[in-house]
Scaffold this active site. Structure first.
Site, short mmCIF file in Angstrom:
data_model
loop_
_atom_site.label_atom_id
_atom_site.label_comp_id
_atom_site.label_asym_id
_atom_site.label_seq_id
_atom_site.Cartn_x
_atom_site.Cartn_y
_atom_site.Cartn_z
N CYS A 100 0.85 -1.19 0.00
CA CYS A 100 0.00 0.00 0.00
C CYS A 100 0.89 1.25 0.00
O CYS A 100 1.84 1.33 0.77
CB CYS A 100 -0.92 -0.01 1.22
SG CYS A 100 -2.03 1.41 1.24
N CYS A 104 0.46 4.96 6.86
CA CYS A 104 -0.18 4.80 8.17
C CYS A 104 0.80 4.09 9.13
O CYS A 104 1.21 2.95 8.88
CB CYS A 104 -1.45 3.99 8.03
SG CYS A 104 -2.51 4.60 6.67
N CYS A 107 0.40 0.39 10.30
CA CYS A 107 -0.08 -0.65 9.39
C CYS A 107 1.02 -1.52 8.80
O CYS A 107 1.94 -1.04 8.13
CB CYS A 107 -0.89 -0.02 8.27
SG CYS A 107 -1.69 -1.28 7.24
N CYS A 144 -16.50 -9.32 5.86
CA CYS A 144 -15.86 -8.04 5.56
C CYS A 144 -14.61 -8.29 4.71
O CYS A 144 -13.75 -9.07 5.10
CB CYS A 144 -15.42 -7.34 6.84
SG CYS A 144 -16.73 -7.14 8.03
N CYS A 175 -19.57 -6.29 3.87
CA CYS A 175 -18.87 -5.08 4.25
C CYS A 175 -17.56 -5.06 3.47
O CYS A 175 -16.95 -6.12 3.27
CB CYS A 175 -18.59 -5.11 5.75
SG CYS A 175 -17.62 -3.69 6.32
N CYS A 235 -19.52 1.98 8.81
CA CYS A 235 -18.73 1.33 9.85
C CYS A 235 -17.48 2.19 10.00
O CYS A 235 -16.65 2.25 9.09
CB CYS A 235 -18.38 -0.09 9.43
SG CYS A 235 -17.23 -0.90 10.57
N ARG A 307 -17.78 -2.48 18.09
CA ARG A 307 -17.03 -3.70 17.82
C ARG A 307 -15.71 -3.72 18.57
O ARG A 307 -14.89 -2.81 18.44
CB ARG A 307 -16.77 -3.86 16.33
CG ARG A 307 -15.95 -5.11 16.03
CD ARG A 307 -15.84 -5.41 14.58
NE ARG A 307 -17.15 -5.65 14.01
CZ ARG A 307 -17.52 -5.24 12.81
NH1 ARG A 307 -16.69 -4.57 12.06
NH2 ARG A 307 -18.72 -5.49 12.35
N1 SAM Z 1 -6.67 0.56 3.09
C1 SAM Z 1 -7.97 0.82 3.57
C2 SAM Z 1 -8.02 1.94 4.57
O1 SAM Z 1 -7.03 2.24 5.18
O2 SAM Z 1 -9.10 2.50 4.73
C3 SAM Z 1 -8.64 -0.40 4.16
C4 SAM Z 1 -7.84 -1.39 4.98
S1 SAM Z 1 -7.15 -0.77 6.49
C5 SAM Z 1 -6.07 -2.08 6.93
C6 SAM Z 1 -8.50 -0.85 7.65
C7 SAM Z 1 -8.27 -0.40 9.05
O3 SAM Z 1 -7.53 -1.38 9.76
C8 SAM Z 1 -7.48 0.86 9.30
O4 SAM Z 1 -8.22 2.03 9.11
C9 SAM Z 1 -7.07 0.71 10.75
O5 SAM Z 1 -8.03 1.31 11.59
C10 SAM Z 1 -7.08 -0.81 10.95
N2 SAM Z 1 -5.72 -1.28 11.22
C11 SAM Z 1 -4.72 -1.44 10.35
N3 SAM Z 1 -3.60 -1.87 10.94
C12 SAM Z 1 -3.89 -2.00 12.26
C13 SAM Z 1 -3.14 -2.39 13.39
N4 SAM Z 1 -1.86 -2.73 13.31
N5 SAM Z 1 -3.75 -2.43 14.59
C14 SAM Z 1 -5.05 -2.06 14.68
N6 SAM Z 1 -5.80 -1.67 13.65
C15 SAM Z 1 -5.24 -1.63 12.44
FE1 SF4 Z 2 -2.83 1.28 3.35
FE2 SF4 Z 2 -2.79 0.15 5.74
FE3 SF4 Z 2 -3.12 2.75 5.53
FE4 SF4 Z 2 -5.09 1.10 4.71
S1 SF4 Z 2 -4.35 1.35 6.80
S2 SF4 Z 2 -4.32 2.91 3.66
S3 SF4 Z 2 -3.86 -0.61 3.98
S4 SF4 Z 2 -1.30 1.61 4.92
#
Ligand code: SAM
Ligand code: SF4
Ligand code: DTB
Length: 368
Positions: A100, A104, A107, A144, A175, A235, A307
């Site tokens: 990606c 973030c 992530c 989901c 979802c 959500c 949740r």
């Molecule tokens: N890429 C899209 C986005 O960011 O909207 C969808 C997938 S993203 C992985 C979905 C959510 O997963 C993120 O907004 C975050 O809140 C949660 N998430 C990702 N990594 C995480 C982590 N290490 N611990 C807890 N929540 C996490």
């Molecule tokens: Fe990409 Fe992870 Fe951020 Fe979603 S949360 S936009 S998968 S880096």
């Protein structure tokens, strides 16, 4: 008068809710306070107009309540709007993993960090369907699908729309979480049979820049508006345990509650510390503070399904039990979240048995 008091004031909550918070929910009257399925919806419609608007200060006042008072208030609110002892079960599948472009800090799927994750292209439809079938057999009500995209292209949305239609045809709620949407994409997904779009605010507006620099808070809000505008269920939640202060947590909850209307489903994720990410060594959040966060979320957004989301794998059963007491009524079910482990189905089954919890009937889970 603070909103803590207003919560239980007859004038602000409608005729069915006028009781002092001190005797609410768990005393001898508890039986009479449990909303039956039909009643809960009627009650919500009555209450809708009179919900207070929450400031960070009033949310902090909730946080500062003695723990047991906070839990009691949260469980009382819970019982006004939801069937007690029932928990909605969702299953997660990463349909496109890793690589990606976003940064973030939490992530494991960001290409900016060396997390050792193997990237995978968009899954073929038949494999997604097979996973959905298994999830249904294992008791999931909602399926989901998550993709590690900043925002999907038109072709990617076409492919996901086909997955949504096929999963829906299995009799599952659907979802997806695909990142930021452009005009028309939410409508396309809705027409394919999508029930919920997951798009998290993640943290408070003030803290957001510490966690993500490749998009702005307003971008998230714009997508949420498109999702709501298409008539999809929203959500939307966030992550705690990223080294933020309590005030930042309160700011996140205020931002969620300020969405008009507030989300039907609010995932509260505890950070899963992924090696290689900037937050890999974030300090542990006190479990009591996590439970407080669930309780405050429940009180501030009483009709939402709250949740207990990421983080259960490293959470003690007793902490999870307190989260259910605090008003959490949904979990991710199945041994994986997107890329990280989740408790085994058997472990959840044992926990439910020990706590006398049962899966939420489907009619209850779809339209809160
Ligand atoms: N890429 C899209 C986005 O960011 O909207 C969808 C997938 S993203 C992985 C979905 C959510 O997963 C993120 O907004 C975050 O809140 C949660 N998430 C990702 N990594 C995480 C982590 N290490 N611990 C807890 N929540 C996490
Ligand atoms: Fe990409 Fe992870 Fe951020 Fe979603 S949360 S936009 S998968 S880096
Ligand atoms: C949400 O709020 N939490 C889920 C779901 N929405 C998509 C994702 C949690 C991801 C945890 C880290 C991982 O497994 O990659």
């Amino acid at each position: 008068m603070t909103q803590i008091i207003e919560l239980s004031a007859p004038s602000s909550r409608g005729s069915t809710t006028g009781r002092s918070s001190n005797n609410a929910g768990l005393g001898p009257e508890a039986g009479t306070r449990q909303a039956k399925p039909g009643e809960a919806k009627a009650q919500r419609e009555k209450i809708g107009q009179s919900e207070p608007s929450w400031t960070i200060q009033s949310i902090l006042e909730l946080y500062e309540l003695p723990f047991l008072d906070l839990l009691l208030q949260a469980q009382a609110q819970h019982r006004l709007h939801h069937q007690p002892n029932t928990v909605q079960l969702s299953s997660l599948l990463s349909i496109k993993t890793g690589a990606c472009p976003e940064d973030c800090a939490y992530c494991p799927q960001s290409s900016r960090y060396d997390t050792g994750l193997k990237s995978e292209a968009l899954m073929p439809l038949d494999e997604v369907l097979e996973a959905a079938r298994k999830a249904k057999e294992n008791g999931a009500q909602r399926f989901c699908m998550g993709a590690a995209w900043r925002s999907p292209t038109a072709r990617q949305v076409d492919a996901v729309a086909a997955m949504v239609a096929a999963v829906k045809a299995l009799g599952l709620e659907t979802c997806v979480t695909l990142g930021m949407l452009k005009d028309g994409q939410a409508e396309q997904l809705r027409d394919a049979g999508l029930d919920y779009y997951n798009h998290n605010l993640d943290t408070s507006p003030e803290f957001y820049g510490n966690i993500i620099s490749t998009r702005h808070y307003q971008d998230r809000l714009d997508t949420l508006e498109r999702v709501r505008g298409a008539g999809l269920h929203v959500c939307c939640g966030g992550i705690v345990g990223m080294g933020e202060s309590r005030e930042i947590r309160a700011g996140l909850i205020a931002a969620l509650a300020g969405l008009d209307p507030y989300p039907e489903s609010v995932p509260v994720n505890q950070l899963v510390k992924a090696p290689g990410t900037p937050l890999a060594d974030a300090p542990d959040l006190d479990p009591i503070e996590f439970v407080r966060t669930i309780a405050v979320t429940r009180i501030v957004m009483p009709r939402a399904v709250v949740r207990l989301s990421a983080g259960r794998e490293s959470m003690h059963d007793s902490t999870q039990a307190l989260c259910f007491m605090a008003g959490a009524n949904s979990i991710f079910h199945g041994e994986r979240l997107l890329t990280t482990p989740n408790p085994q189905a058997q472990a959840d089954a044992r926990l439910f048995e020990r706590l006398g919890l049962v899966p939420m009937p489907e009619a209850e889970s779809c339209t809160p």
